[in-house]
Design an enzyme around this catalytic site. Structure first.
Site, PDB file in Angstrom:
ATOM      1  N   HIS A   1       3.942   1.540  -8.759  1.00  0.00           N
ATOM      2  CA  HIS A   1       5.123   2.249  -8.887  1.00  0.00           C
ATOM      3  C   HIS A   1       4.793   3.446  -9.682  1.00  0.00           C
ATOM      4  O   HIS A   1       3.858   3.284 -10.546  1.00  0.00           O
ATOM      5  CB  HIS A   1       6.045   1.343  -9.552  1.00  0.00           C
ATOM      6  CG  HIS A   1       6.851   0.285  -8.458  1.00  0.00           C
ATOM      7  ND1 HIS A   1       7.384   0.908  -7.519  1.00  0.00           N
ATOM      8  CD2 HIS A   1       6.942  -0.879  -8.763  1.00  0.00           C
ATOM      9  CE1 HIS A   1       8.117  -0.379  -6.967  1.00  0.00           C
ATOM     10  NE2 HIS A   1       7.280  -1.334  -7.521  1.00  0.00           N
TER      11      HIS A   1
ATOM     12  N   HIS B   1       4.683 -15.688  -2.969  1.00  0.00           N
ATOM     13  CA  HIS B   1       4.772 -15.419  -4.438  1.00  0.00           C
ATOM     14  C   HIS B   1       5.834 -16.639  -4.951  1.00  0.00           C
ATOM     15  O   HIS B   1       6.880 -16.447  -5.564  1.00  0.00           O
ATOM     16  CB  HIS B   1       5.438 -14.299  -4.925  1.00  0.00           C
ATOM     17  CG  HIS B   1       6.576 -13.205  -4.242  1.00  0.00           C
ATOM     18  ND1 HIS B   1       7.630 -14.102  -3.782  1.00  0.00           N
ATOM     19  CD2 HIS B   1       6.372 -12.334  -3.760  1.00  0.00           C
ATOM     20  CE1 HIS B   1       8.375 -13.183  -3.198  1.00  0.00           C
ATOM     21  NE2 HIS B   1       7.807 -12.094  -3.115  1.00  0.00           N
TER      22      HIS B   1
ATOM     23  N   ASP C   1       0.438  -9.374  -4.744  1.00  0.00           N
ATOM     24  CA  ASP C   1       1.572  -8.738  -4.716  1.00  0.00           C
ATOM     25  C   ASP C   1       1.519  -7.408  -5.540  1.00  0.00           C
ATOM     26  O   ASP C   1       2.476  -7.167  -6.279  1.00  0.00           O
ATOM     27  CB  ASP C   1       2.854  -9.694  -5.330  1.00  0.00           C
ATOM     28  CG  ASP C   1       4.342  -9.187  -4.855  1.00  0.00           C
ATOM     29  OD1 ASP C   1       4.365  -8.156  -4.404  1.00  0.00           O
ATOM     30  OD2 ASP C   1       5.421  -9.514  -5.538  1.00  0.00           O
TER      31      ASP C   1
ATOM     32  N   ASP D   1       9.309  -8.839   3.030  1.00  0.00           N
ATOM     33  CA  ASP D   1       9.082  -9.004   1.655  1.00  0.00           C
ATOM     34  C   ASP D   1       9.841  -7.848   0.691  1.00  0.00           C
ATOM     35  O   ASP D   1       9.876  -6.649   1.297  1.00  0.00           O
ATOM     36  CB  ASP D   1       7.571  -8.962   1.350  1.00  0.00           C
ATOM     37  CG  ASP D   1       7.334  -9.041  -0.102  1.00  0.00           C
ATOM     38  OD1 ASP D   1       7.922 -10.233  -0.573  1.00  0.00           O
ATOM     39  OD2 ASP D   1       6.653  -8.323  -0.760  1.00  0.00           O
TER      40      ASP D   1
ATOM     41  N   LEU E   1       0.879  -1.177   0.147  1.00  0.00           N
ATOM     42  CA  LEU E   1      -0.153   0.001   0.202  1.00  0.00           C
ATOM     43  C   LEU E   1       0.772   1.313   0.128  1.00  0.00           C
ATOM     44  O   LEU E   1       0.341   2.500  -0.147  1.00  0.00           O
ATOM     45  CB  LEU E   1      -1.015   0.047   1.094  1.00  0.00           C
ATOM     46  CG  LEU E   1      -2.030  -1.101   1.041  1.00  0.00           C
ATOM     47  CD1 LEU E   1      -2.881  -0.925   2.547  1.00  0.00           C
ATOM     48  CD2 LEU E   1      -2.718  -0.889  -0.245  1.00  0.00           C
TER      49      LEU E   1
HETATM   50 ZN   LIG Z   1       8.285 -10.236  -2.330  1.00  0.00          ZN
END
Ligand SMILES: [Zn+2]
Lengths: 442, 316
Positions: A309, A232, A305, A152, A61
């Site tokens: 950007h 992932h 995921d 992550d 977020l």
């Molecule tokens: Zn990741």
């Protein structure tokens, strides 16, 4: 009794066509045929599928720190439009979510936004640096009540630190979500390591860098009897390792992204950084193995995921471009395309991997509520996603609620539309448009 | 042909057209007035994100011999220190109005991005992008080879059956990549040699033979052996144990050179040479070494590329 909403003619994940009444207290009041609609707002859901609200264990977020790309507000708008009623916000914000203060801030912003539940994920290590455990208990004890921890974006590469983290979270039944990437094997990595990376002159990200960490971590989880979640998963070898670990009774869960189920490294030939993502897009054989793994339960859940950007960080040379793609608003159509239209999952299966399983992994009690036969639960909080699988559309990021436009599916034709979303019984999406957020009591 | 981005996608016909046109251009370079009016009124922009006096000078000479105006534009950015973006830089140049952009960039794919993302309407010539391609280098190598093999009869000939050995850091070499594809297109047989750590993953899918035994290959009397430059940073990256061990295995040492001295095997090097590392002084200074011809031929080949991309297009 008068219900706020009565949805008529929708099909629940078990394939049963039913009416559904939603009460003023936000719960599912009644399921059945020909429900009384007097005084209720009637929603015709004929031909649509009523899923338990989707739960995303892997969302970026960007707030605090990068609100040019996304905020909790815009990210949860995107989530709601995509059919999600709960998202888990990864810790790689700025400052990093490695203290009670930051996770509480994200938690508060989520409640103020009111589009979905927002569960902050705490960092495993201070500053995601992989050197020292963050104050995991403090984050658990905070108002955010964090039980999921992840670095992550970075891998908890130090095996001793990973072991300690796995052990430490046992005191409150937490779990560690690992971004499996051996750092030395992926220095400067730009794309899947293959004949194509060699041809394109881009540094490779080999499958072994993911698989070696997964192998290590499932063995560590077994050794210390704790829970590990693999973020992932992107390679066929990883699926094999997780399948083996589960066969040994190891407490591992795994996630796959929509983009790894659909896109392959061939897109990198364009050098368009919209296809730059971490872990990278792999080969067709990996895509097939991931789909099979999701279908047979080796992989438990779909995590988007979602990684917004800004244009500046994507419209540049490939090697300096940011890694990641948006995904909340395209997730369900992509899962329909890759898993349902291919016959690998039915809608009950979709409900499992996108709602029930992620809710179970986090131990949510008011998300992902579905009986074993795929029926929705009367009396449960109405977190619901109504989905019409029929309309086709061409993906255009300009239509998205996300602040960022880095969708790899731009220009691609997909089918399916989230038409309505109930979040705590409040209709946050109506006719595929956002309405008003849910007002949390203070 | 609208751009020259990579030899991977260069057709046989286009490749041969460039070489044959370069042959004609070479005669211009031999005249006392080394200038053609062909590109009068057109502007060639040399856009260099990475220093390379050799390549830039070669393109500049080529453009000037065709009477084009030349703008040199050096941009100091790198993958660590980002400055103005590629997109912004190019759009600034668009406003100035170039007809061709000759670009050297540290990022693989930068030339392709420029050509395909609508950032520029100019003809794009890739003068080296990251570890991807350096097509004009491969074209000048092929041209040099063809001239040595066929002399005045070179026009119209390809490299069918010619055996070329490329030695060294294939993994990081854009010159090697461009040569592999072009030589293959032109019918040559390519052997790659070097330490296995410097062979790209998936090289088995390339149209080449890989042979780690350089002495064994040289004994086959190849038509040319191309020695790639060893970059200093590879030594630090533990790709091989020591410079001495590299040289013993894959350098054209004096001893190794003696096994091909006075044969027809040509010695090629894209320059600049690391004497004593990948090539010995004896090999470097031998008549078999084509390094200086490569430099001269570079101008002819680049004239040909500019001519084929720009001639016939209106000036301004
Ligand atoms: Zn990741």
């Amino acid at each position: 009794m008068t219900h706020t909403y009565v949805m008529t003619g929708g099909t629940t994940p078990d394939g049963v066509q039913t009416d559904m009444a939603i009460a003023a207290d936000g719960t599912i009041a009644q399921l059945g045929q020909n429900l009384n609609t007097d005084g209720s707002e009637v929603i015709d859901a004929t031909g649509k599928i009523i899923l338990p609200g989707l739960v995303d264990l892997h969302t970026h977020l960007r707030e605090p720190g990068n609100d040019d790309a996304e905020t909790v507000e815009t990210g949860t708008r995107a989530a709601a439009k995509g059919g999600f009623t709960a998202v888990h916000a990864m810790a790689n914000s700025n400052p990093v979510a490695d203290t009670a203060g930051v996770v509480e801030q994200v938690h508060r912003l989520g409640r103020a936004s009111g589009w979905t539940d927002v569960y902050p994920v705490g960092a495993v290590t201070v500053g995601l640096k992989g050197e020292q455990l963050a104050e995991l208990s403090a984050m658990y004890d905070s108002a955010a009540n964090v039980t999921m921890f992840s670095d992550d974006g970075m891998c908890v590469w130090d095996p001793v630190l990973m072991r300690r983290a796995l052990e430490y979270v046992k005191s409150f039944d937490g779990f560690i979500a690992q971004h499996a990437q051996e750092p030395r094997l992926t220095e400067g990595a730009q794309m899947n390591e293959s004949a194509l990376s060699s041809e394109l002159g881009l540094a490779g990200w080999p499958a072994v860098a993911e698989e070696s960490i997964i192998a290590r971590d499932v063995l560590l989880a077994q050794h210390v009897d704790s829970r590990v979640h693999i973020c992932h998963v992107s390679t066929a070898g990883s699926v094999e390792l997780i399948r083996w670990a589960k066969s040994q009774g190891i407490n591992v869960t795994a996630e796959v992204t929509p983009h790894h189920l659909l896109l392959t490294e061939d897109y990198v030939k364009t050098y368009d950084p919209v296809f730059k993502v971490n872990p990278p897009l792999r080969k067709d054989s990996d895509v097939r193995a991931l789909r099979e793994g999701l279908a047979d339960g080796t992989i438990d859940t779909v995590g988007t995921d979602h990684a917004p950007h800004t244009a500046e960080t994507k419209q540049c040379e490939w090697v300096v471009a940011a890694m990641g793609m948006t995904g909340l608003e395209t997730a369900l159509p992509v899962i329909q395309h890759t898993m349902v239209d291919t016959g690998l999952l039915d809608w009950h299966g979709v409900a499992r991997v996108m709602s029930v399983n992620p809710a179970r992994i986090y131990r949510h009690t008011d998300q992902g509520q579905l009986t074993d036969t795929g029926s929705l639960v009367s009396g449960a909080l109405a977190n619901l996603s109504v989905y019409d699988p029929n309309p086709t559309f061409v993906v255009n990021p300009a239509d998205h609620a996300s602040k960022s436009a880095n969708s790899p599916y731009q220009g691609m034709e997909l089918s399916g539309q989230v038409t309505d979303v109930f979040y705590r019984g409040h209709r946050v999406v109506a006719n595929a448009e956002l309405t008003t957020p849910y007002q949390h009591s203070r | 042909m609208r751009h020259l981005l990579a030899t991977r996608e260069l057709s046989y016909d286009h490749a041969l057209a460039i070489l044959d046109t370069a042959q004609e251009m070479a005669t211009v370079s031999d005249r006392s007035i080394k200038k053609l009016p062909t590109l009068r009124g057109q502007t060639v922009v040399n856009l260099f994100f990475e220093d390379s006096t050799r390549t830039r000078t070669s393109f500049e000479a080529a453009a000037k011999r065709l009477s084009a105006d030349v703008l040199n534009f050096a941009v100091k950015t790198s993958s660590v220190s980002k400055g103005e973006s590629l997109k912004d830089t190019v759009q600034t140049l668009e406003a100035i109005g170039g007809d061709a952009i000759v670009m050297r960039h540290w990022a693989s794919g930068a030339a392709q991005q420029l050509a395909n993302f609508g950032w520029s309407s100019s003809a794009i010539i890739n003068a080296g992008d990251g570890t991807h391609e350096h097509p004009t280098q491969a074209l000048l190598d092929a041209f040099t080879l063809r001239n040595r093999l066929h002399g005045t009869q070179a026009t119209g000939k390809d490299l069918n059956g010619v055996h070329v050995v490329i030695v060294g850091d294939i993994l990081h070499s854009r010159v090697a990549r461009s040569n592999v594809w072009l030589l293959h297109t032109l019918g040559a047989k390519v052997t790659l040699s070097g330490p296995p750590t410097l062979m790209p993953v998936g090289v088995n899918t390339w149209p080449v033979e890989v042979n780690y035994d350089l002495d064994g290959i040289l004994a086959q009397h190849p038509d040319a052996v191309m020695m790639l430059r060893v970059q200093a940073e590879r030594m630090a990256g533990a790709f091989f144990p020591s410079p001495a061990e590299y040289t013993r295995g894959w350098g054209l040492t004096n001893d190794r050179y003696q096994t091909i001295a006075d044969t027809d095997t040509l010695i090629m090097h894209p320059g600049p040479m690391n004497r004593g590392l990948e090539i010995s002084a004896a090999a470097a200074d031998s008549a078999q070494n084509t390094a200086l011809e490569q430099v001269a031929n570079g101008v002819s080949v680049r004239m040909a590329v500019l001519y084929l991309l720009l001639a016939g297009q209106p000036g301004q």
